[in-house]
Design a protein around this motif. Structure first.
Motif, PDB file in Angstrom:
ATOM      1  N   THR A 165       8.901  -0.733   3.329  1.00  0.00           N
ATOM      2  CA  THR A 165       8.293  -0.607   2.005  1.00  0.00           C
ATOM      3  C   THR A 165       6.826  -0.249   2.165  1.00  0.00           C
ATOM      4  O   THR A 165       6.243  -0.414   3.226  1.00  0.00           O
TER       5      THR A 165
ATOM      6  N   GLY B 171       6.754   3.593  -6.435  1.00  0.00           N
ATOM      7  CA  GLY B 171       6.956   2.163  -6.620  1.00  0.00           C
ATOM      8  C   GLY B 171       8.360   1.844  -7.072  1.00  0.00           C
ATOM      9  O   GLY B 171       9.343   2.365  -6.566  1.00  0.00           O
ATOM     10  N   TRP B 172       8.469   1.017  -8.090  1.00  0.00           N
ATOM     11  CA  TRP B 172       9.752   0.564  -8.591  1.00  0.00           C
ATOM     12  C   TRP B 172      10.531   1.733  -9.171  1.00  0.00           C
ATOM     13  O   TRP B 172      10.088   2.383 -10.088  1.00  0.00           O
TER      14      TRP B 172
ATOM     15  N   THR C  76      -1.618  -2.686  -4.681  1.00  0.00           N
ATOM     16  CA  THR C  76      -0.211  -2.996  -4.915  1.00  0.00           C
ATOM     17  C   THR C  76       0.201  -2.635  -6.334  1.00  0.00           C
ATOM     18  O   THR C  76       1.269  -2.053  -6.554  1.00  0.00           O
TER      19      THR C  76
ATOM     20  N   HIS D 248       2.930   0.163  -7.466  1.00  0.00           N
ATOM     21  CA  HIS D 248       4.059  -0.225  -8.314  1.00  0.00           C
ATOM     22  C   HIS D 248       4.188   0.689  -9.527  1.00  0.00           C
ATOM     23  O   HIS D 248       5.297   0.990  -9.967  1.00  0.00           O
ATOM     24  N   ARG D 249       3.079   1.155 -10.060  1.00  0.00           N
ATOM     25  CA  ARG D 249       3.110   2.030 -11.234  1.00  0.00           C
ATOM     26  C   ARG D 249       3.268   3.499 -10.876  1.00  0.00           C
ATOM     27  O   ARG D 249       3.478   4.323 -11.755  1.00  0.00           O
TER      28      ARG D 249
ATOM     29  N   TYR E 203       4.538  -1.659   0.192  1.00  0.00           N
ATOM     30  CA  TYR E 203       3.743  -2.757  -0.360  1.00  0.00           C
ATOM     31  C   TYR E 203       2.904  -3.462   0.700  1.00  0.00           C
ATOM     32  O   TYR E 203       1.764  -3.842   0.448  1.00  0.00           O
TER      33      TYR E 203
END
Length: 143
Positions: free
Chosen positions: A23, A70-71, A61, A65-66, A25
């Motif tokens: 990942t 990311g997600w 982070t 994520h944005r 992150y």
């Protein structure tokens, strides 16, 4: 050993751990640790590097994520050409059977086997169609 070197070693350890997880992150946390190490290198107090590392790590982070990396939203595998190699391929249908209510089905050869084919868009003329979805052994096609 200087305190800033300890920050850089910690960042290196986190980068190595990231290689095992796959990942991004942990890379963002490593960026925060590097920022804390740079603040420690400038000779500030003992508390400021922790604060800077925390702020930069959390900000990086959240930014990851944005972002598009990311997600990710789960997509339907039956319509995803990255999962199913049949999506976007052409198939020739010689004759359609009217099932009523504007639905048409057929049997057609594709990749050396007979498949059930269902028409998605209203065009019941025989010809070449594009596969838009695979549901089990049924190909959903569009003109």
């Amino acid at each position: 050993m200087s305190i800033w070197i300890s920050w850089m070693v910690a960042a290196g350890v986190v980068v190595i751990l990231e290689l095992f997880t796959g990942t991004f992150y942990l890379l963002m946390i490593a960026i925060g640790l590097v920022a804390g190490g740079l603040v420690a290198l400038m000779g500030s107090g003992h508390e400021l590097p922790y604060i800077v590392a925390g702020i930069v790590g959390v900000a990086a982070t959240l930014a990851l994520h944005r972002s598009k990396y990311g997600w990710k939203k789960n997509s339907d595998a039956s319509q995803d050409p990255n999962v199913n190699m049949d999506i976007g391929q052409s198939i020739t249908v010689k004759e359609w059977q009217d099932n009523g209510n504007g639905k048409f089905s057929a049997r057609a050869m594709y990749r050396g086997a007979l498949w059930d084919v269902e028409l998605v868009a209203p065009a019941a003329a025989a010809g070449v169609f594009t596969i838009v979805e695979v549901q089990g052994s049924r190909l959903m096609v569009r003109a």
